[in-house]
Design a protein around this motif. Sequence first.
Motif, mmCIF file in Angstrom:
data_model
loop_
_atom_site.group_PDB
_atom_site.id
_atom_site.type_symbol
_atom_site.label_atom_id
_atom_site.label_comp_id
_atom_site.label_asym_id
_atom_site.label_seq_id
_atom_site.Cartn_x
_atom_site.Cartn_y
_atom_site.Cartn_z
ATOM 1 N N UNK A 36 0.821 -1.210 0.000
ATOM 2 C CA UNK A 36 0.000 0.000 0.000
ATOM 3 C C UNK A 36 0.859 1.267 0.000
ATOM 4 N N UNK A 37 2.147 1.097 -0.319
ATOM 5 C CA UNK A 37 3.012 2.255 -0.494
ATOM 6 C C UNK A 37 3.680 2.777 0.756
ATOM 7 N N UNK A 38 3.696 1.986 1.827
ATOM 8 C CA UNK A 38 4.307 2.424 3.087
ATOM 9 C C UNK A 38 5.537 1.560 3.366
ATOM 10 N N UNK A 67 -10.055 3.214 9.344
ATOM 11 C CA UNK A 67 -10.207 3.922 8.072
ATOM 12 C C UNK A 67 -10.272 2.924 6.923
ATOM 13 N N UNK A 68 -10.665 3.394 5.746
ATOM 14 C CA UNK A 68 -10.757 2.507 4.581
ATOM 15 C C UNK A 68 -9.407 1.876 4.273
ATOM 16 N N UNK A 69 -8.354 2.699 4.268
ATOM 17 C CA UNK A 69 -7.019 2.167 3.991
ATOM 18 C C UNK A 69 -6.559 1.247 5.116
ATOM 19 N N UNK A 70 -6.842 1.629 6.349
ATOM 20 C CA UNK A 70 -6.449 0.806 7.484
ATOM 21 C C UNK A 70 -7.094 -0.569 7.446
ATOM 22 N N UNK A 71 -8.371 -0.613 7.099
ATOM 23 C CA UNK A 71 -9.064 -1.905 7.000
ATOM 24 C C UNK A 71 -8.470 -2.754 5.885
ATOM 25 N N UNK A 72 -8.122 -2.116 4.776
ATOM 26 C CA UNK A 72 -7.546 -2.855 3.648
ATOM 27 C C UNK A 72 -6.165 -3.408 3.997
#
Length: 243
Positions: A36-38, A67-72
């Motif tokens: 996810x780019x991190x 958050x949406x990204x956190x859940x993903x």
Amino acid sequence: MGLPTDLRAVLLDIDGTLVDSNDAHAGAWQKALLEFGHDVSKSAIRDWIGKGGDRLLPELTGIAEASKEGRAISARRKELFRDHYLPKLRMFPRADELVVRMFDQGLLLAAATSATRSEVLALLKIAGVDDLIHVETTADDVSSSKPAPDVVNAALEMLRVPPERAVFIGDTPYDVEAGLRAGVPVIAVESGGWSGRDLKGAIEVYRDVEDLHERWDESFFGTGRMPAPRPRHGRMPRGAVPY
């Protein structure tokens, strides 16, 4: 001497305590974050293993788990851990023998962990003790993971045992803090990668569960004495348990 007469239950962490899985969790988080780019180093992540994703994600990346990204990211980490790491994991030597020993002495046993429920059930099978644990409390059962005391408190409630009649065995400073904040004495093991110096507040520190098993008679379990009750705190004073 035998077991402390007031001792009724043992709460057990799993990752880094019964199963050699802390590096695997760090690897799964690192790969998921990178997708996810991190770009976060495994060593940086490793320092936070023992906390749940609700704490690890925002503290390492500023991303809220809800958050949406956190859940993903969390979902992808779970997939990576299940598919690529879990099949290779092994229990620490004699972890199963230690748990059997406690079970045979009539102690109630609870898993109290920041892992998810599906991971906990799989890890208990790897340790060979899934049929000996009376209750499991996981990150899925509480609003805050370790070092908050929620999973410890939940385990005590499910077992119907007061904190002064239990002991918690774990491998991280977050286990120590969670136990002490719940009013439960903690026995620590260094097998998760933390040294005794990092595990301040534990009543005893052992190399690993095999060391505890071999030194049972001279340990807390063999002395016949419960430690003096500690006051329950909303939070441990800074410096009492390292972060």
